[in-house]
Each structure stands twice: as C-alpha cells, then as structure tokens.
Design a protein around this motif. Structure first.
Motif, PDB file in Angstrom:
ATOM      1  N   SER A   1      64.105 -41.956   9.560  1.00 44.11           N
ATOM      2  CA  SER A   1      64.993 -41.887   9.686  1.00 44.11           C
ATOM      3  C   SER A   1      66.286 -42.005   9.162  1.00 44.11           C
ATOM      4  O   SER A   1      67.723 -42.098   9.039  1.00 44.11           O
ATOM      5  CB  SER A   1      65.764 -41.837  11.365  1.00 44.11           C
ATOM      6  N   ASN A   2      65.897 -42.363   8.083  1.00 41.13           N
ATOM      7  CA  ASN A   2      66.713 -43.319   6.432  1.00 41.13           C
ATOM      8  C   ASN A   2      67.639 -44.461   7.252  1.00 41.13           C
ATOM      9  O   ASN A   2      68.606 -44.541   6.310  1.00 41.13           O
ATOM     10  CB  ASN A   2      67.300 -41.974   6.398  1.00 41.13           C
TER      11      ASN A   2
ATOM     12  N   ALA B   1      76.538 -49.620  10.854  1.00 41.02           N
ATOM     13  CA  ALA B   1      76.012 -49.215   9.766  1.00 41.02           C
ATOM     14  C   ALA B   1      76.622 -47.611   9.596  1.00 41.02           C
ATOM     15  O   ALA B   1      76.444 -46.307  10.578  1.00 41.02           O
ATOM     16  CB  ALA B   1      74.159 -48.817   9.975  1.00 41.02           C
ATOM     17  N   LEU B   2      77.418 -47.292   9.064  1.00 39.54           N
ATOM     18  CA  LEU B   2      78.283 -46.041   9.248  1.00 39.54           C
ATOM     19  C   LEU B   2      78.370 -44.937   8.190  1.00 39.54           C
ATOM     20  O   LEU B   2      78.617 -45.313   7.211  1.00 39.54           O
ATOM     21  CB  LEU B   2      79.207 -46.172   9.091  1.00 39.54           C
ATOM     22  N   ASN B   3      77.594 -43.815   8.220  1.00 45.75           N
ATOM     23  CA  ASN B   3      77.645 -42.594   7.129  1.00 45.75           C
ATOM     24  C   ASN B   3      76.569 -43.855   6.210  1.00 45.75           C
ATOM     25  O   ASN B   3      76.612 -43.785   5.203  1.00 45.75           O
ATOM     26  CB  ASN B   3      78.937 -42.533   6.221  1.00 45.75           C
ATOM     27  N   TYR B   4      75.174 -43.727   6.919  1.00 49.10           N
ATOM     28  CA  TYR B   4      74.832 -45.401   6.406  1.00 49.10           C
ATOM     29  C   TYR B   4      73.111 -43.921   6.105  1.00 49.10           C
ATOM     30  O   TYR B   4      72.454 -43.283   7.051  1.00 49.10           O
ATOM     31  CB  TYR B   4      74.339 -45.973   7.324  1.00 49.10           C
ATOM     32  N   GLY B   5      72.759 -44.271   4.669  1.00 50.63           N
ATOM     33  CA  GLY B   5      71.685 -43.027   4.005  1.00 50.63           C
ATOM     34  C   GLY B   5      70.925 -44.325   3.426  1.00 50.63           C
ATOM     35  O   GLY B   5      71.186 -44.640   2.667  1.00 50.63           O
TER      36      GLY B   5
ATOM     37  N   GLY C   1      77.473 -48.864   3.785  1.00 50.83           N
ATOM     38  CA  GLY C   1      77.024 -47.562   4.391  1.00 50.83           C
ATOM     39  C   GLY C   1      77.988 -46.905   3.715  1.00 50.83           C
ATOM     40  O   GLY C   1      79.071 -47.474   2.505  1.00 50.83           O
ATOM     41  N   ASP C   2      77.937 -45.797   3.008  1.00 49.75           N
ATOM     42  CA  ASP C   2      79.452 -44.967   2.208  1.00 49.75           C
ATOM     43  C   ASP C   2      80.282 -44.415   2.995  1.00 49.75           C
ATOM     44  O   ASP C   2      80.157 -42.922   3.371  1.00 49.75           O
ATOM     45  CB  ASP C   2      78.557 -43.426   1.453  1.00 49.75           C
TER      46      ASP C   2
ATOM     47  N   SER D   1      74.447 -41.718  10.570  1.00 53.73           N
ATOM     48  CA  SER D   1      73.591 -41.348   9.718  1.00 53.73           C
ATOM     49  C   SER D   1      74.158 -40.342   8.583  1.00 53.73           C
ATOM     50  O   SER D   1      75.477 -39.725   9.054  1.00 53.73           O
ATOM     51  CB  SER D   1      72.267 -40.755   9.820  1.00 53.73           C
ATOM     52  N   SER D   2      73.787 -40.621   7.380  1.00 51.50           N
ATOM     53  CA  SER D   2      74.355 -39.944   6.292  1.00 51.50           C
ATOM     54  C   SER D   2      74.178 -38.499   5.807  1.00 51.50           C
ATOM     55  O   SER D   2      74.758 -36.972   6.301  1.00 51.50           O
ATOM     56  CB  SER D   2      74.094 -40.501   4.951  1.00 51.50           C
ATOM     57  N   GLU D   3      72.867 -38.082   7.028  1.00 48.07           N
ATOM     58  CA  GLU D   3      71.894 -36.370   7.847  1.00 48.07           C
ATOM     59  C   GLU D   3      73.382 -36.146   9.124  1.00 48.07           C
ATOM     60  O   GLU D   3      72.926 -35.148   9.132  1.00 48.07           O
ATOM     61  CB  GLU D   3      70.972 -37.127   8.545  1.00 48.07           C
ATOM     62  N   ASN D   4      74.094 -36.929  10.106  1.00 45.63           N
ATOM     63  CA  ASN D   4      74.264 -36.835  11.305  1.00 45.63           C
ATOM     64  C   ASN D   4      75.783 -35.460  10.815  1.00 45.63           C
ATOM     65  O   ASN D   4      76.570 -35.126  11.713  1.00 45.63           O
ATOM     66  CB  ASN D   4      74.869 -38.180  12.300  1.00 45.63           C
ATOM     67  N   TRP D   5      75.961 -35.299   9.328  1.00 38.68           N
ATOM     68  CA  TRP D   5      77.564 -35.002   9.086  1.00 38.68           C
ATOM     69  C   TRP D   5      76.592 -33.101   9.265  1.00 38.68           C
ATOM     70  O   TRP D   5      78.210 -32.352   9.384  1.00 38.68           O
ATOM     71  CB  TRP D   5      77.453 -34.878   7.833  1.00 38.68           C
TER      72      TRP D   5
END
Ligand code: IPE
Ligand code: IPE
Ligand code: MG
Length: 236
Positions: free
Chosen positions: A194-195, A138-142, A107-108, A66-70
C-alpha cells in the motif's frame, strides 16, 4: 508466553516498520463507528511504542495515514488527523522525553492544518536531542510521491546525473540519515505494501498477521521478531 529473556538482543531487527491496519474492521465487528477503531488503534500504538523501547528496538516507523487515505469520508479523515494532538498530550510528551525517545514525522506534511503542524514541530523540537529509540510517524506518506519528490529535488539542486547513486538518492528521501527497515509488519490479514516505504523496503523481511491492529500485542511483536531471527539464522 514468550518473555524478553527468550530474545537475543544482538539479533534484534534494528528497525521495525508497522502498517497498523484493521482499525475500521475492529470497530465494525463490535457495532461501533470506525472512529472508535482508530481511537483503540492509538492506544495500541502507545503500548507498542513502549514495548519496542523496552525490547531495545532502535527505530520504529509507524504507518498512520497514507497519501491515499484522503479518499476516505471527510469525517473519518478529520478524526484520524485529530489523533496526533490527542496522542501527544503533555503526559505522553513527558513520557517520551523521559524514555529518551526521539519523534519524527515522514510524509508530505504541507497539507496539514496549522494546529497539526504546530504539534508536529513542537514534539520534533522537544525530542530532537533524545538518542534512545527513534519513532517515525508516517503521515500523508506515499512511497511513489517520496521518490518523485526526491527526483525533483535532485534536478533543482542541479546534481549531475553521472553523480547520482543510491547513497545520494537516499539523502533526498524523507528517511534521510536513517537505516532502512529490517522488518515490516502488517496487521489485519492484508498482504500489500500500500505505497509504504517503496524504496526502503528493498531488503526488508515482511511479516503478516490476521490480527486487527487494535488487538496487536507484545506477544505478537515478540513472535514477529523471533520469526525474523529464525529467517536470518536460516540465511547464514
Ligand atoms: C488502518 O485501519 C488505519 C488507517 C488506514 C488510518 P483501517 O482504517 O484501514 O481499517 P480497515 O482496514 O478498514 O479495517
Ligand atoms: C495502509 O492501510 C495505510 C495505513 C495503515 C495507515 P489502508 O487500509 O489504507 O490500505 P489499503 O487501502 O488496504 O491498501
Ligand atoms: Mg485498511
């Protein structure tokens, strides 16, 4: 144990989205580093893609990062982002091709390393004409960013606000041209979105299990599908 025969193909959810959660807890419970959980999770994902294909699911969307996982420790982030390369080895690529599976990423993707971007574009290119099941990673997905980016693109394309409707808006989402999910599964006992797929989840059935993702199985997938079928039958 439920068998494939017990499922009626006509009432399948055409699109299943899965929030593959609980890798870290699975590893910690075994005294292993969290990365071991992510590796085990990848193997479960491999099996579930295959089962879904065998069950006739047409679209499978998998929340992998997810985009939050960074915000996680750098070492864990690096490990998770090394998994697509591990997963998409030559053997798997051949297998996906043989099974007529089309792979796409949502995702982005702009933040990723050249190596990961190369892996992504190779596999998308290689499987683009397959017309069996589509698997979206879904990778860097938000979901919030997806919606904001859609709004920005609508503005830069100069679309007249009076023309904007749901159909047009959907064409600006990462999932353009794809059906929305019928069923969203989340493992590990958490009951949040979770977005994930904020727009696309509008009418989806949600299904939760306490099982941690590495322990997810074909039997649980069939249970989720049967519960989905039951809910749909009750509605009609
Ligand atoms: C899901 O498992 C995988 C990713 C988010 C990449 P977690 O890593 O969130 O595992 P838990 O929830 O901490 O157990
Ligand atoms: C959601 O799980 C993201 C993925 C499954 C990839 P998280 O574990 O990151 O979500 P939160 O932090 O519990 O909401
Ligand atoms: Mg988690």
């Amino acid at each position: 144990m439920l068998s494939q025969k017990e499922l009626e193909p006509n009432s399948y959810p055409g699109h299943i989205a899965i929030m593959m959660d609980g890798n870290g807890r699975w590893a910690t419970k075994r005294g292993l580093p969290r990365t071991a959980g992510h590796l085990a999770g990848m193997e479960t994902m491999r099996r579930i893609i295959q089962y879904s294909n065998e069950l006739g699911i047409k679209h499978l969307t998998l929340y992998a990062f997810s985009s939050e996982n960074w915000k996680r420790p750098q070492q864990e982030v690096d490990y998770i982002l090394s998994l697509p390369n591990k997963f998409l080895d030559t053997k798997t690529q051949n297998e996906l091709d043989r099974n007529n599976v089309k792979i796409s990423f949502i995702g982005d993707l702009s933040k990723f390393s050249t190596e990961l971007l190369q892996t992504i574009s190779n596999i998308e290119e290689r499987t683009k004409n397959n017309n069996g099941m589509t698997v979206n990673f879904a990778l860097n997905y938000g979901g919030k960013t997806e919606i904001i980016n859609a709004a920005k693109k609508l503005l830069t394309d100069g679309i007249n606000p009076d023309q904007i409707d749901q159909e047009i808006f959907e064409n600006y989402l990462y999932t353009k041209g794809q059906p929305t999910p019928d069923l969203i599964i989340r493992t590990s006992g958490e009951r949040r979105l979770s977005n994930f797929l904020l727009w696309q989840s509008a009418n989806a059935e949600l299904w939760f299990t306490d099982t941690l993702w590495p322990d997810f199985s074909k039997e649980l997938l069939i249970k989720a599908i049967n519960d989905f079928k039951e809910r749909k039958t009750k509605k009609t």
